[in-house]
Design a protein around this motif. Structure first.
Motif, short mmCIF file in Angstrom:
data_model
loop_
_atom_site.label_atom_id
_atom_site.label_comp_id
_atom_site.label_asym_id
_atom_site.label_seq_id
_atom_site.Cartn_x
_atom_site.Cartn_y
_atom_site.Cartn_z
N THR A 134 0.46 37.72 37.82
CA THR A 134 0.77 38.76 36.84
C THR A 134 -0.49 39.25 36.15
O THR A 134 -0.69 40.46 35.97
N ILE A 163 8.89 40.60 39.67
CA ILE A 163 8.77 39.15 39.57
C ILE A 163 10.08 38.52 39.13
O ILE A 163 10.76 39.02 38.23
N PRO A 222 4.45 40.10 32.09
CA PRO A 222 4.76 41.40 32.71
C PRO A 222 4.92 42.48 31.65
O PRO A 222 5.38 42.22 30.53
N ARG A 223 4.57 43.70 32.01
CA ARG A 223 4.64 44.81 31.06
C ARG A 223 6.05 45.39 30.92
O ARG A 223 6.36 46.05 29.94
N ASN A 224 6.90 45.15 31.91
CA ASN A 224 8.25 45.72 31.91
C ASN A 224 9.28 44.64 32.20
O ASN A 224 9.03 43.72 33.00
N TYR A 245 4.51 47.76 26.57
CA TYR A 245 5.67 47.04 27.09
C TYR A 245 6.94 47.88 26.97
O TYR A 245 7.09 48.71 26.08
N ARG A 262 3.84 48.68 42.38
CA ARG A 262 4.69 47.87 41.51
C ARG A 262 4.75 46.42 42.01
O ARG A 262 4.76 46.18 43.22
N TYR A 280 8.28 34.72 35.54
CA TYR A 280 6.83 34.88 35.45
C TYR A 280 6.10 33.66 34.90
O TYR A 280 4.90 33.52 35.06
N THR A 322 3.83 45.90 36.39
CA THR A 322 4.43 44.57 36.54
C THR A 322 5.80 44.56 35.87
O THR A 322 5.95 45.02 34.74
N ILE A 323 6.78 44.02 36.60
CA ILE A 323 8.17 44.03 36.14
C ILE A 323 8.77 42.64 36.34
O ILE A 323 8.61 42.04 37.40
N GLU A 324 9.45 42.14 35.31
CA GLU A 324 10.21 40.91 35.52
C GLU A 324 11.69 41.25 35.58
O GLU A 324 12.22 41.89 34.68
N ASN A 342 -1.90 43.06 36.20
CA ASN A 342 -2.11 43.78 34.95
C ASN A 342 -3.56 44.22 34.78
O ASN A 342 -3.84 45.33 34.30
#
Length: 482
Positions: free
Chosen positions: A237, A225, A277-279, A301, A222, A228, A247-249, A241
């Motif tokens: 990022t 961030i 970020p995806r999350n 997402y 993981r 981003y 990836t998490i913000e 990815n």
């Protein structure tokens, strides 16, 4: 005519319908997120400050150039030695000193250090930090500053002959459309076809390669961030990815309908944007709702409410702050001027109303401390306010003891609501940013130019004094790192 942030939002969304923004790529990485967010902040600066000062190249003296060459060579060696220090870690936290506060006799990351301590993550995690850093950082053994190593890698890469695929078909038409309005002159010069191509192929893409090497060495599961939409973090990022790393913000401020880094990504392609970020981990339902309007349309997402770690951390601590029932005024930096922060109506209220004011400077305003204190002194109210402890004490500690919170459109409004403290918004931008807080009567808009401003603010204070104080419970800890 573009006059407000809502106008900016609608204009950018119209561009996404008119032009093939998702065809602009460097080595399959979409460039639109970078351009969209740069255009968003450019328009904010231009419209709200009525000026835009482009970066001008500086003519460096020969000796300075020679020193710069030496620093570059030093950075090259630093890259190799820095890479050797990296080891396998499950979690990477990404942030900067701007996300830290002075706490526990050190610079404490008010979001991630709380998480590291709460979930016992020290052994399995590390920090990748950008920008300048200070001494005495909390969890200093976990911190790896990458700026110098990145500079060394870029110097090494500059000698590469590898060709990079660049696709920007239709971008000239995009610029021609913008150039019809003089407001975009500086933007079109800075992001011309040639400038965009050079940036994408010789600056941004090499940064992605750097972070791909970093990810390959650390092998994280993981990457978390804080903010981003900074060039280096866009690259980080994208690298994560592309390697299918989660990836998490983590929310660090307002995530409103008019913040185009978080809102209305309705042109999101099926394969997603590598720069985003995806999350998303949010503080509250309102922020989640903004993001969920577009993430719900793409399975790549997700968004969830996890609370504010810094706020929750302070809710369980004993409250020993000596001051009570004051007005906490959270200032904001440019484009707001000192005169806009302290109009005559605010000055007069501070002079005439007995309620004490705590005036908290934004971290980016610390260099303006002298100018602000001089302005308040000249306005004959400096002796009536508290600035130093209001700026230096932890925000949650202040909010837990404040009677009312005031700001223009700062994300501190969300943090105040988590302590059941009402916010008075002084700027119309706050109306768009915090619609849900206003609907829930956790915030209210007051025009400081209104002839009834004084009486309306007095009524808010009286209502706050008479409200029934409820015990604010910390959010139950989610098992975020299982």
């Amino acid at each position: 005519m573009i006059k407000t942030r809502l106008d900016i939002q609608q204009f950018i969304l119209s561009l996404e319908q008119q032009f093939p923004v998702n065809q602009w790529k460097v080595d399959s990485i979409h460039l639109w997120p970078h351009l969209r967010i740069k255009l968003f902040f450019y328009l904010i600066t231009t419209i709200e400050k009525s000026e835009f000062t482009p970066n001008k190249p500086k003519n460096k003296p020969f000796l300075e150039k020679l020193k710069g060459k030496g620093r570059t060579l030093k950075a090259l060696f630093s890259y190799f030695s820095w890479m050797k220090t990296l080891t396998n870690k499950e979690i990477i936290f990404v942030g900067a000193d701007a996300h830290r506060v002075d706490y526990r006799n050190a610079r404490f990351n008010r979001y991630f250090d709380c998480m590291i301590d709460q979930f016992n993550l020290a052994k399995q995690s590390m920090y990748l930090e950008y920008g300048p850093h200070s001494h005495k950082q909390y969890n200093s053994n976990l911190i790896f500053s990458f700026s110098t190593a990145l500079k060394g890698f870029l110097y090494r890469y500059s000698g590469s002959t590898k060709k990079v695929t660049l696709e920007i078909s239709g971008y000239e038409d995009f610029l021609a459309y913008l150039n019809q309005n003089p407001i975009f002159d500086q933007f079109c010069k800075k992001y011309s076809t040639a400038q965009l191509g050079q940036w994408a192929t010789t600056q941004f893409y090499p940064k992605v390669l750097f972070f791909e090497k970093v990810m390959a060495k650390i092998k994280p599961k993981r990457v978390l961030i804080l903010c981003y939409y900074i060039e280096d973090i866009f690259a980080l990022t994208a690298a994560a990815n592309r390697k299918n790393i989660m990836t998490i913000e983590m929310q660090h401020g307002p995530q409103s309908i008019v913040h185009m880094a978080y809102s209305s990504w309705f042109s999101l392609p099926a394969e997603g944007y590598d720069m985003i970020p995806r999350n998303f981990w949010c503080w509250d339902e309102s922020s989640k709702n903004v993001i969920e309007k577009w993430t719900s349309k793409n399975k790549l997402y997700s968004v969830q409410v996890v609370g504010n770690p810094w706020i929750d951390y302070w809710k369980i601590k004993e409250n020993t702050f000596p001051e009570k029932d004051f007005i906490l005024y959270s200032l904001q930096p440019s484009p707001l001027t000192i005169e806009q922060l302290f109009p005559e109506s605010i000055i007069n209220f501070i002079k005439d109303n007995p309620t004490h004011w705590f005036i908290r400077l934004h971290p980016r305003q610390l260099k303006e401390m002298e100018a602000i204190t001089n302005y308040l002194k000249n306005s004959q109210i400096l002796h009536l306010v508290t600035i130093e402890s209001a700026t230096n004490e932890p925000l949650p500690l202040l909010l837990s003891n404040a009677l009312v919170h005031i700001t223009h459109f700062s994300g501190t409004a969300i943090e105040a609501s988590l302590f059941d403290v009402q916010t008075v918004l002084l700027n119309e931008i706050g109306v768009f940013s915090f619609e849900d807080l206003i609907s829930a009567q956790k915030a209210v808009y007051l025009n400081s130019g209104d002839v009834a401003f004084y009486s309306k603010l007095e009524q808010i204070l009286e209502k706050a004094k008479n409200r029934t104080q409820t015990k604010i419970e910390p959010k139950k800890s989610l098992n975020l790192f299982s």
